[in-house]
Design an enzyme around this catalytic site. Structure first.
Site, PDB file in Angstrom:
ATOM      1  CB  SER A 175      68.914  75.341  30.535  1.00  0.00           C
ATOM      2  OG  SER A 175      69.616  74.247  31.839  1.00  0.00           O
ATOM      3  CB  SER A 222      68.673  69.413  36.597  1.00  0.00           C
ATOM      4  OG  SER A 222      69.543  68.718  36.109  1.00  0.00           O
ATOM      5  CD  GLU A 223      73.903  70.294  34.198  1.00  0.00           C
ATOM      6  OE1 GLU A 223      74.760  69.374  33.940  1.00  0.00           O
ATOM      7  OE2 GLU A 223      73.026  70.154  35.049  1.00  0.00           O
ATOM      8  CG  ASN A 224      67.474  67.707  32.861  1.00  0.00           C
ATOM      9  OD1 ASN A 224      68.455  67.999  33.706  1.00  0.00           O
ATOM     10  ND2 ASN A 224      66.488  67.245  32.977  1.00  0.00           N
ATOM     11  CG  ASN A 226      74.544  72.440  37.972  1.00  0.00           C
ATOM     12  OD1 ASN A 226      75.130  72.136  37.503  1.00  0.00           O
ATOM     13  ND2 ASN A 226      73.343  72.473  36.887  1.00  0.00           N
TER      14      ASN A 226
END
Length: 520
Positions: A385, A343-345, A320
């Site tokens: 996530s 990606s944290e979204n 990440n």
């Protein structure tokens, strides 16, 4: 027991119907339930769908940046003029779009968010004392919402231990003179298997405003690409969930296994009249681009850090990357290895920026930039996530910093009373002991102020969480007990040069080598 009797009775009726020669699907349609039967209510006017939201309500609002926001329902709230809202949303859009519109009209009393970002009006209202802001780590926010929808009143998380989130005192509201009017409360701490965790309480809402892609006439819902984000957990966490979609299809159009949100969670549904689907950061890969370059051609300092950071990637790694230098380092990943970018979204398998014709408002990264995906990629919700992140399934996280301490404390999210961007997902990203944390940054701040210090003076993002520091001058390994060890030095510099620009002492590796650079 009553439910079992009902089931037994129903089965006998069905068996009787079949035995009498009736066709099964016509003669016996059996439906069993131990709760009141409830149908999704369909609306044509978004104002009608939200007009009963009262002043002072808590409203969960889906989306990430401008991706997947309920545009029509937000506009409807502008028309109803409801006031004093507590809005729970990862961020607040931009000044003139999304929740930024409700901030501008002063309809929101408190924001519960992880990121202020580039919304200047959001930051201005907060720092001037006009708006209450409860800043919450992004993964904690997602999990608090998920827990609320699942009937779990509270949970323990490693995220935020040793920071203002755990200790309390983070400003929720300022007085006009800049003093703190309301501060956050400290969290309960417990230790499990030698690691500290803090207690976080679930979040539920009076209403949830959610944006999805399609719904069927039963109320089942599916999302599109990275627009799933916070929308999915928010569907489940409110007394009344209002979903707006781009298209309504007939029952049976979705395969049952493809449904993201079953109808049981959807109370009201409306087909959006129009969608702008604005892109916050249109990032384009131009035709004819050759080798990837740093953001500023000729910026030797940044490129030096980027080319060293690229050596941290290993074949098969899940990583990440923060915005700026970390993300730019991905341009230099060797073609001989495969690195899976998370990606944290809600994306795993990020690709390069799109060509102009490929740009898609429903496909962005955590920096709100348009992106593409690679074969084998997947989309998921924000709570999923951060289960990957908090659970240590991500091998490497690389991010920037304002300050790093000798023992690996990290500060990168706020300067009290002056600059508040929010912690976003950073506190979660550094919370797992299984994940290697690499900080990339310029060695000194403006005026040659120290950024590598004996002790951080800014509010912490994480305590003793950094494993390695990469600057334009040197590379340090970080030991939580012994402190810093200099392992690489830029050609032409001496150890004494580095010591003068570093705000703490450090050991020098007996295997000290020149600072490495990935080949172009």
């Amino acid at each position: 027991m009553a439910a079992l009797k009902l089931l037994s009775s129903g089965l006998r009726l069905c068996a009787s119907a079949r035995g009498s020669g009736a066709t099964w699907y016509k003669g016996c349609v059996c439906s069993f339930s131990t709760s009141a039967h409830r149908h999704t209510k369909f609306y044509t006017d978004p104002v009608e769908a939200v007009k009963d939201i009262p002043d002072g309500a808590t409203v969960l609002v889906g989306g990430f940046g401008l991706c997947g926001i309920p545009e029509n329902l937000i506009d409807a709230l502008l028309k109803t003029g409801v006031k004093g809202l507590t809005a729970v949303s990862n961020n607040a859009g931009v000044d003139n779009f999304g929740l930024g519109l409700l901030l501008r009209s002063k309809q929101i009393k408190r924001m519960v968010s992880s990121y202020v970002g580039e919304n200047a009006e959001f930051e201005r209202q907060y720092l001037s004392g006009e708006l209450e802001v409860e800043l919450t780590p992004q993964g904690t926010l997602a999990e608090r919402i998920r827990a609320g929808g699942a009937g779990v009143p509270a949970f323990y998380t490693p995220t935020g231990y040793g920071t203002l989130v755990q200790e309390g005192g983070s400003p929720i509201k300022y007085n006009k003179d800049g003093s703190v009017a309301i501060a956050s409360k400290p969290r309960e701490v417990r230790e499990f298997n030698g690691q500290h965790f803090i207690l976080e309480e679930a979040i539920t809402g009076d209403f949830a405003l959610v944006k999805a892609w399609k719904a069927d006439r039963a109320g089942n819902v599916i999302f599109r690409k990275s627009a799933r984000n916070f929308n999915l957990p928010m569907c489940k966490a409110a007394e009344t969930t209002v979903v707006e979609v781009e298209e309504i299809v007939d029952i049976g159009a979705f395969a049952p296994e493809d449904i993201h949100i079953p109808q049981i969670y959807v109370h009201r549904l409306i087909k959006g009249e129009k969608y702008e689907k604005r892109i916050e950061r249109l990032s384009i890969r131009k035709e004819g681009d050759g080798e990837a370059k740093s953001a500023k051609p000729g910026d030797d300092v940044r490129e030096r850090i980027i080319k060293r950071a690229a050596l941290e990637f290993e074949d098969g790694m899940y990583a990440n990357l923060g915005i700026g230098i970390p993300l730019l380092a991905s341009n230099f990943i060797s073609p001989n290895i495969t690195v899976h970018l998370q990606s944290e979204n809600g994306v795993l398998g990020l690709g390069p920026y799109p060509r102009q014709h490929e740009a898609d408002a429903d496909l962005i990264n955590a920096g709100k930039e348009t992106v593409t995906i690679l074969p084998g990629a997947s989309f998921f919700s924000s709570d999923e996530s951060f289960a990957m992140i908090r659970g240590g399934h991500v091998d490497l996280t690389m991010l920037g910093a304002m300050q790093v301490s000798k023992y690996g404390d990290l500060a990168n999210w706020m300067i009290p009373g002056k600059m508040v961007k929010g912690m976003g997902g950073a506190m979660d990203l550094v919370s797992s002991a299984k994940t290697k944390v690499v900080v990339t940054m310029e060695h000194s701040a403006k005026g040659n102020a120290h950024k590598i210090m004996e002790k951080c003076t800014l509010p912490l993002t994480g305590k003793q969480c950094v494993n390695r520091i990469i600057t334009e001058k040197a590379v340090f390994d970080v030991d939580k007990k012994k402190g810093l060890t200099l392992i690489e030095l830029w050609e032409g510099l001496t150890v004494d040069d580095v010591q003068k620009s570093t705000g703490c002492d450090f050991a020098v590796s007996p295997k000290l080598m020149p600072m490495q650079q990935i080949a172009n």
